[in-house]
Design an enzyme around this catalytic site. Structure first.
Site, PDB file in Angstrom:
ATOM      1  N   HIS A   1     -16.809 -48.632  24.745  1.00 37.70           N
ATOM      2  CA  HIS A   1     -16.386 -48.478  26.270  1.00 37.70           C
ATOM      3  C   HIS A   1     -17.381 -48.706  27.078  1.00 37.70           C
ATOM      4  O   HIS A   1     -17.985 -47.868  27.542  1.00 37.70           O
ATOM      5  CB  HIS A   1     -15.643 -47.064  26.365  1.00 37.70           C
ATOM      6  CG  HIS A   1     -14.928 -46.983  27.593  1.00 37.70           C
ATOM      7  ND1 HIS A   1     -14.078 -45.833  27.907  1.00 37.70           N
ATOM      8  CD2 HIS A   1     -15.129 -47.629  28.938  1.00 37.70           C
ATOM      9  CE1 HIS A   1     -13.584 -46.004  29.206  1.00 37.70           C
ATOM     10  NE2 HIS A   1     -14.149 -47.048  29.528  1.00 37.70           N
TER      11      HIS A   1
ATOM     12  N   HIS B   1     -17.415 -51.869  30.219  1.00 36.53           N
ATOM     13  CA  HIS B   1     -17.086 -53.145  31.080  1.00 36.53           C
ATOM     14  C   HIS B   1     -18.300 -53.697  31.263  1.00 36.53           C
ATOM     15  O   HIS B   1     -18.969 -53.616  32.067  1.00 36.53           O
ATOM     16  CB  HIS B   1     -16.295 -52.728  32.217  1.00 36.53           C
ATOM     17  CG  HIS B   1     -15.168 -51.601  32.034  1.00 36.53           C
ATOM     18  ND1 HIS B   1     -14.095 -51.995  32.277  1.00 36.53           N
ATOM     19  CD2 HIS B   1     -15.382 -50.154  31.798  1.00 36.53           C
ATOM     20  CE1 HIS B   1     -13.045 -50.744  31.781  1.00 36.53           C
ATOM     21  NE2 HIS B   1     -13.812 -49.784  31.593  1.00 36.53           N
TER      22      HIS B   1
ATOM     23  N   HIS C   1      -6.964 -47.134  28.920  1.00 34.31           N
ATOM     24  CA  HIS C   1      -7.548 -46.236  29.406  1.00 34.31           C
ATOM     25  C   HIS C   1      -6.546 -45.207  30.093  1.00 34.31           C
ATOM     26  O   HIS C   1      -5.266 -45.470  30.308  1.00 34.31           O
ATOM     27  CB  HIS C   1      -8.290 -46.597  30.925  1.00 34.31           C
ATOM     28  CG  HIS C   1      -9.424 -47.512  30.802  1.00 34.31           C
ATOM     29  ND1 HIS C   1      -9.834 -48.479  29.974  1.00 34.31           N
ATOM     30  CD2 HIS C   1     -10.706 -47.084  31.399  1.00 34.31           C
ATOM     31  CE1 HIS C   1     -11.169 -48.879  30.203  1.00 34.31           C
ATOM     32  NE2 HIS C   1     -11.531 -47.973  31.085  1.00 34.31           N
TER      33      HIS C   1
ATOM     34  N   GLU D   1      -8.265 -40.536  32.485  1.00 33.08           N
ATOM     35  CA  GLU D   1      -9.245 -40.531  33.261  1.00 33.08           C
ATOM     36  C   GLU D   1      -9.092 -39.681  34.465  1.00 33.08           C
ATOM     37  O   GLU D   1      -9.484 -38.372  34.618  1.00 33.08           O
ATOM     38  CB  GLU D   1      -9.902 -41.843  33.318  1.00 33.08           C
ATOM     39  CG  GLU D   1     -11.276 -41.944  34.170  1.00 33.08           C
ATOM     40  CD  GLU D   1     -11.546 -43.295  34.541  1.00 33.08           C
ATOM     41  OE1 GLU D   1     -10.905 -44.104  34.499  1.00 33.08           O
ATOM     42  OE2 GLU D   1     -12.742 -43.363  35.207  1.00 33.08           O
TER      43      GLU D   1
ATOM     44  N   ASP E   1     -19.394 -47.096  30.053  1.00 35.39           N
ATOM     45  CA  ASP E   1     -18.485 -47.160  31.079  1.00 35.39           C
ATOM     46  C   ASP E   1     -18.848 -48.566  31.769  1.00 35.39           C
ATOM     47  O   ASP E   1     -18.540 -49.743  31.639  1.00 35.39           O
ATOM     48  CB  ASP E   1     -17.860 -46.136  31.795  1.00 35.39           C
ATOM     49  CG  ASP E   1     -16.525 -46.551  32.362  1.00 35.39           C
ATOM     50  OD1 ASP E   1     -15.962 -47.363  31.933  1.00 35.39           O
ATOM     51  OD2 ASP E   1     -16.005 -45.462  32.947  1.00 35.39           O
ATOM     52  N   ASP E   2     -19.610 -47.929  33.086  1.00 35.79           N
ATOM     53  CA  ASP E   2     -19.973 -49.068  33.792  1.00 35.79           C
ATOM     54  C   ASP E   2     -21.699 -48.899  34.084  1.00 35.79           C
ATOM     55  O   ASP E   2     -21.827 -48.222  35.098  1.00 35.79           O
ATOM     56  CB  ASP E   2     -19.213 -49.210  35.158  1.00 35.79           C
ATOM     57  CG  ASP E   2     -17.848 -49.392  34.888  1.00 35.79           C
ATOM     58  OD1 ASP E   2     -17.572 -50.551  34.709  1.00 35.79           O
ATOM     59  OD2 ASP E   2     -17.133 -48.504  34.812  1.00 35.79           O
TER      60      ASP E   2
HETATM   61  N1  ADE Z   1     -12.696 -50.638  35.416  1.00 37.26           N
HETATM   62  C1  ADE Z   1     -14.123 -50.505  35.239  1.00 37.26           C
HETATM   63  N2  ADE Z   1     -14.553 -49.225  34.844  1.00 37.26           N
HETATM   64  C2  ADE Z   1     -13.229 -48.378  34.725  1.00 37.26           C
HETATM   65  C3  ADE Z   1     -13.089 -47.151  34.645  1.00 37.26           C
HETATM   66  N3  ADE Z   1     -13.909 -46.280  34.492  1.00 37.26           N
HETATM   67  N4  ADE Z   1     -11.566 -46.885  34.869  1.00 37.26           N
HETATM   68  C4  ADE Z   1     -10.488 -47.630  34.828  1.00 37.26           C
HETATM   69  N5  ADE Z   1     -11.044 -48.882  35.334  1.00 37.26           N
HETATM   70  C5  ADE Z   1     -12.181 -49.506  35.113  1.00 37.26           C
HETATM   71 ZN    ZN Z   2     -13.734 -47.868  31.465  1.00 33.55          ZN
END
Ligand code: ADE
Ligand code: ZN
Length: 337
Positions: A19, A21, A199, A202, A280-281
């Site tokens: 996971h 992006h 997703h 969250e 994630d990011d």
């Molecule tokens: N796009 C990038 N990161 C995300 C996240 N944590 N939740 C939803 N969309 C995303």
């Molecule tokens: Zn994500």
């Protein structure tokens, strides 16, 4: 590795990332470098000023900055360079396999061709395998704040490149955009033979996780931390061994939890769920795989057994061939023997 602390073990073990992006791996330095290369001006005076803007109060406050950052990506080389920078970081954290999300609509809406996006990412994946021994696969995500029709058009535009991606995901603004909004396009994706994930849970309620499972028939749930609010859902996820791709530092930075000490990871493991650690990011949330793994182990006092379970879960949950999975699990067994 027997004399290591659980945190040291977490950093050292081979693992998969499921996971992440790729647009969320764009470091501020690279955003500025790409802006300069492409003759674009940014609304921030410096790398430091951009980084200072990373004070998020929720998912949407992050997404606004994330899409603005991604707008420096114009050419195939930009997508390649972004992904290559991630692979170097992942390999340094002993990630040996990774399944990478990308958001084509964030680029095609700006006039960047699908070909540019996918070829740039795919060539970086091939290079990761050749030069780093890291296996990598792409998962195309639909932006859920856009329409299902837009998702269908995106799928159509991506199909000429289908050899380059293994699955379909669903991301962006969760609340108000339930999985059921995308039932028909996901049915088509399953028919075409793609893996499907989404997703859910969250910021959205457990009902969204039920919809991902029942309406979209997803094989994994991305995040899913709110599943703990619904005991019947936890039982379903446990019984079907549906993996959750959990992102602890993301949950902290987007205020899903107030403190890493309150993170549900330990409760998810104790409930018998197939939970995994992911970043994630990472450029926006304060760290890559090992930062997530080590800080979670330390905050929750996870044990050596928990660490091995999390690494094992990452391979169990991945979309590799049975042969590759056996090789990855053997690598882990050897590392902890
Ligand atoms: N796009 C990038 N990161 C995300 C996240 N944590 N939740 C939803 N969309 C995303
Ligand atoms: Zn994500």
């Amino acid at each position: 590795m027997t004399l290591m602390t659980p945190a040291q073990l977490a950093a050292a073990v081979p693992k998969a990332e499921l996971h992440m992006h790729i647009e969320g791996s764009l470091e501020p330095e690279l955003i500025f470098a790409l802006a300069q290369r492409n003759g674009l001006s940014l609304p921030y005076a410096s790398v430091e000023a951009l980084r200072a803007a990373y004070a998020f109060i929720d998912l949407q406050s992050f997404l606004d900055i994330y899409y603005a950052g991604a707008s420096v990506l114009l050419h195939e080389a930009d997508f390649h360079d972004m992904a290559w920078a991630y692979f170097l970081r992942a390999a340094a954290d002993n990630v040996v396999h990774t399944e990478i999300f990308f958001d084509p609509q964030a680029h095609t809406a700006r006039g960047v061709p699908m070909d540019t996006v996918i070829q740039g990412l795919a060539s970086a994946c091939a290079r990761a395998q050749a030069e780093l021994g890291v296996s990598a696969a792409l998962i195309l995500c639909f932006l859920r704040h856009l329409s299902e029709e837009d998702a269908f058009n995106t799928l159509e535009a991506a199909l000429p490149y289908r050899e380059h991606f293994i699955g379909i995901g669903l991301d962006s603004s969760e609340v108000g955009h339930p999985p059921s909004k995308f039932s028909r396009v996901f049915a088509r994706c399953r028919e075409l033979g793609f893996h499907v994930v989404a997703h859910a849970g969250e910021e959205g309620p457990p009902a969204y996780i039920w919809e991902a499972l029942n309406d979209l028939q997803t094989e994994r749930i991305d995040h899913g931390v709110r599943s703990l609010e619904d005991p019947a859902l936890v039982a379903e996820l446990a019984q079907r061994r549906i993996p959750l791709t959990v992102c602890p530092l993301s949950n902290l930075k987007l205020c899903v939890v107030d403190d890493l000490k309150d993170h549900p990871m330990k409760r998810l493991l104790d409930a018998g769920l197939c939970a995994t650690v992911n970043s994630d990011d990472p450029a926006y949330f304060g760290g890559y795989m090992n930062a997530n793994f080590v800080q979670t182990v330390e905050a929750l006092h996870l044990t050596r057994e928990d660490v091995i379970t999390l690494a094992r879960n990452s391979f169990e949950a991945s979309f590799v061939s049975d042969e590759r999975r056996a090789a990855l699990l053997a690598l882990l067994d050897n590392a902890v023997a």
